[in-house]
Motif scaffolding. Sequence first.
Motif, PDB file in Angstrom:
ATOM      1  N   LEU A 156      20.946 -27.332  76.771  1.00 56.42           N
ATOM      2  CA  LEU A 156      21.459 -27.563  78.118  1.00 56.42           C
ATOM      3  C   LEU A 156      20.320 -27.952  79.060  1.00 56.42           C
ATOM      4  O   LEU A 156      19.177 -27.551  78.871  1.00 56.42           O
ATOM      5  N   GLU A 157      20.665 -28.733  80.084  1.00 61.91           N
ATOM      6  CA  GLU A 157      19.696 -29.210  81.057  1.00 61.91           C
ATOM      7  C   GLU A 157      20.219 -28.955  82.474  1.00 61.91           C
ATOM      8  O   GLU A 157      21.365 -28.542  82.659  1.00 61.91           O
ATOM      9  N   VAL A 158      19.377 -29.221  83.447  1.00 64.93           N
ATOM     10  CA  VAL A 158      19.728 -29.011  84.854  1.00 64.93           C
ATOM     11  C   VAL A 158      19.767 -30.355  85.572  1.00 64.93           C
ATOM     12  O   VAL A 158      18.896 -31.207  85.362  1.00 64.93           O
ATOM     13  N   GLU A 159      20.780 -30.525  86.420  1.00 64.27           N
ATOM     14  CA  GLU A 159      20.789 -31.582  87.430  1.00 64.27           C
ATOM     15  C   GLU A 159      20.514 -30.936  88.773  1.00 64.27           C
ATOM     16  O   GLU A 159      21.087 -29.881  89.083  1.00 64.27           O
ATOM     17  N   PHE A 160      19.666 -31.568  89.569  1.00 69.14           N
ATOM     18  CA  PHE A 160      19.375 -31.053  90.904  1.00 69.14           C
ATOM     19  C   PHE A 160      19.392 -32.200  91.904  1.00 69.14           C
ATOM     20  O   PHE A 160      18.857 -33.282  91.650  1.00 69.14           O
ATOM     21  N   TRP A 161      20.022 -31.935  93.063  1.00 68.38           N
ATOM     22  CA  TRP A 161      20.030 -32.902  94.162  1.00 68.38           C
ATOM     23  C   TRP A 161      19.848 -32.120  95.457  1.00 68.38           C
ATOM     24  O   TRP A 161      20.574 -31.170  95.725  1.00 68.38           O
ATOM     25  N   GLY A 162      18.855 -32.519  96.246  1.00 67.57           N
ATOM     26  CA  GLY A 162      18.581 -31.841  97.508  1.00 67.57           C
ATOM     27  C   GLY A 162      18.753 -32.756  98.701  1.00 67.57           C
ATOM     28  O   GLY A 162      18.999 -33.961  98.541  1.00 67.57           O
ATOM     29  N   PRO A 163      18.614 -32.231  99.910  1.00 70.06           N
ATOM     30  CA  PRO A 163      18.805 -33.027 101.133  1.00 70.06           C
ATOM     31  C   PRO A 163      17.908 -34.249 101.210  1.00 70.06           C
ATOM     32  O   PRO A 163      18.292 -35.266 101.795  1.00 70.06           O
ATOM     33  N   SER A 164      16.710 -34.158 100.660  1.00 69.67           N
ATOM     34  CA  SER A 164      15.778 -35.280 100.732  1.00 69.67           C
ATOM     35  C   SER A 164      15.673 -36.060  99.426  1.00 69.67           C
ATOM     36  O   SER A 164      14.806 -36.923  99.282  1.00 69.67           O
ATOM     37  N   SER A 165      16.555 -35.771  98.476  1.00 67.00           N
ATOM     38  CA  SER A 165      16.495 -36.441  97.176  1.00 67.00           C
ATOM     39  C   SER A 165      16.858 -37.917  97.301  1.00 67.00           C
ATOM     40  O   SER A 165      17.782 -38.280  98.029  1.00 67.00           O
ATOM     41  N   THR A 166      16.135 -38.750  96.586  1.00 69.73           N
ATOM     42  CA  THR A 166      16.463 -40.177  96.517  1.00 69.73           C
ATOM     43  C   THR A 166      17.043 -40.538  95.160  1.00 69.73           C
ATOM     44  O   THR A 166      17.619 -41.607  94.999  1.00 69.73           O
ATOM     45  N   GLU A 167      16.884 -39.661  94.198  1.00 68.88           N
ATOM     46  CA  GLU A 167      17.510 -39.844  92.894  1.00 68.88           C
ATOM     47  C   GLU A 167      17.741 -38.483  92.264  1.00 68.88           C
ATOM     48  O   GLU A 167      17.119 -37.481  92.651  1.00 68.88           O
ATOM     49  N   LEU A 168      18.650 -38.431  91.310  1.00 64.29           N
ATOM     50  CA  LEU A 168      18.993 -37.179  90.645  1.00 64.29           C
ATOM     51  C   LEU A 168      17.792 -36.678  89.851  1.00 64.29           C
ATOM     52  O   LEU A 168      17.172 -37.425  89.101  1.00 64.29           O
ATOM     53  N   GLU A 169      17.470 -35.402  90.027  1.00 65.64           N
ATOM     54  CA  GLU A 169      16.383 -34.782  89.264  1.00 65.64           C
ATOM     55  C   GLU A 169      16.977 -34.066  88.059  1.00 65.64           C
ATOM     56  O   GLU A 169      17.931 -33.298  88.196  1.00 65.64           O
ATOM     57  N   ILE A 170      16.422 -34.316  86.883  1.00 65.68           N
ATOM     58  CA  ILE A 170      16.890 -33.681  85.655  1.00 65.68           C
ATOM     59  C   ILE A 170      15.765 -32.833  85.080  1.00 65.68           C
ATOM     60  O   ILE A 170      14.638 -33.300  84.921  1.00 65.68           O
ATOM     61  N   VAL A 171      16.080 -31.583  84.782  1.00 63.04           N
ATOM     62  CA  VAL A 171      15.113 -30.640  84.234  1.00 63.04           C
ATOM     63  C   VAL A 171      15.514 -30.324  82.801  1.00 63.04           C
ATOM     64  O   VAL A 171      16.668 -29.969  82.534  1.00 63.04           O
ATOM     65  N   GLY A 172      14.575 -30.464  81.873  1.00 65.08           N
ATOM     66  CA  GLY A 172      14.858 -30.279  80.456  1.00 65.08           C
ATOM     67  C   GLY A 172      15.143 -28.844  80.064  1.00 65.08           C
ATOM     68  O   GLY A 172      14.944 -27.895  80.836  1.00 65.08           O
ATOM     69  N   TRP A 189      23.231 -29.778  95.248  1.00 60.26           N
ATOM     70  CA  TRP A 189      23.906 -29.756  93.951  1.00 60.26           C
ATOM     71  C   TRP A 189      22.969 -29.169  92.909  1.00 60.26           C
ATOM     72  O   TRP A 189      21.827 -29.598  92.761  1.00 60.26           O
ATOM     73  N   VAL A 190      23.447 -28.150  92.183  1.00 62.45           N
ATOM     74  CA  VAL A 190      22.730 -27.596  91.038  1.00 62.45           C
ATOM     75  C   VAL A 190      23.725 -27.492  89.896  1.00 62.45           C
ATOM     76  O   VAL A 190      24.836 -26.970  90.073  1.00 62.45           O
ATOM     77  N   PHE A 191      23.333 -27.982  88.732  1.00 62.84           N
ATOM     78  CA  PHE A 191      24.224 -28.024  87.584  1.00 62.84           C
ATOM     79  C   PHE A 191      23.452 -27.587  86.345  1.00 62.84           C
ATOM     80  O   PHE A 191      22.296 -27.990  86.147  1.00 62.84           O
ATOM     81  N   LEU A 192      24.086 -26.792  85.502  1.00 61.02           N
ATOM     82  CA  LEU A 192      23.530 -26.402  84.211  1.00 61.02           C
ATOM     83  C   LEU A 192      24.530 -26.768  83.138  1.00 61.02           C
ATOM     84  O   LEU A 192      25.666 -26.280  83.158  1.00 61.02           O
ATOM     85  N   GLY A 193      24.144 -27.644  82.216  1.00 64.47           N
ATOM     86  CA  GLY A 193      25.105 -28.024  81.189  1.00 64.47           C
ATOM     87  C   GLY A 193      24.538 -29.020  80.202  1.00 64.47           C
ATOM     88  O   GLY A 193      23.336 -29.272  80.133  1.00 64.47           O
ATOM     89  N   LYS A 194      25.425 -29.583  79.430  1.00 64.00           N
ATOM     90  CA  LYS A 194      25.084 -30.554  78.391  1.00 64.00           C
ATOM     91  C   LYS A 194      25.163 -31.958  78.965  1.00 64.00           C
ATOM     92  O   LYS A 194      26.157 -32.323  79.605  1.00 64.00           O
ATOM     93  N   LEU A 195      24.121 -32.753  78.730  1.00 61.86           N
ATOM     94  CA  LEU A 195      24.104 -34.146  79.153  1.00 61.86           C
ATOM     95  C   LEU A 195      24.144 -35.016  77.900  1.00 61.86           C
ATOM     96  O   LEU A 195      23.195 -35.028  77.107  1.00 61.86           O
TER      97      LEU A 195
END
Length: 236
Positions: A156-172, A189-195
């Motif tokens: 599983l990985e993380v998706e993160f998006w913040g107020p100043s984000s310009t692109e989706l951040e993915i954490v392994g 936005w914070v997400f934990l799941g399968k990509l």
Amino acid sequence: MFVQYPGRVTLPPKFLEADFDLLGSLLEFDVERRFGRKVQVLHAFLNNDSVVRTAHQQRREWKSRAKPDRAFENLGSEARHWYTFNAGGRTEAQLNVGMFGGRDGHLRIGLGFEMTERKGGRPAAVQFIFAAFVKLLKERTELVHNVSHFVEEMGLEVEFWGPSSTELEIVGTSDALRFITSLTRTAHWVFLGKLLRLDTDAAVLAEPADLASAIDDVFRGILPIWREANVVGSLG
């Protein structure tokens, strides 16, 4: 192996290279028109799946007046992106399936927290439940041990998006839980799941039975922490 209630066999749609290419070319106003039918097929599968039905029933533990409607009905969209989540999930921890287009895109399956006011959202409520989720992850319990093992086993990985984000951040996978439990930035936005990606998971994306198993496996694995975060967060 996914398990369904008795009745007609229902499977999710295929997601092929052409679908990623198409979605990657679309602006927000075209996404629902071009992908609405495919998401309807996905909804039919999700609403017939035993794990989703279990989740929908469990939700009455913290939402006793929840309407007995279908668990998945909505479709949200942005440029190059569509998503759907369980009923009530806009103001809670949500079970989420979504897709980003383009050759570098992915189909996601997992647990999400949207902390914005878009589409009737209540950021304070979701932030409180997210805080409960983070607190649970920091505790040395059997639940957290199982979640940690599941994250590693399933990749599983993380998706993160913040107020100043310009692109989706993915954490392994290796840093996923550490990132969530040490997060200090404001999150939208914070997400934990399968990509699932074309370059590594094309065979699963193209085979409905395999995709059904992948969705079922992920939701089954995250259901205990989804339930606990919502229960603890709603009591606070």
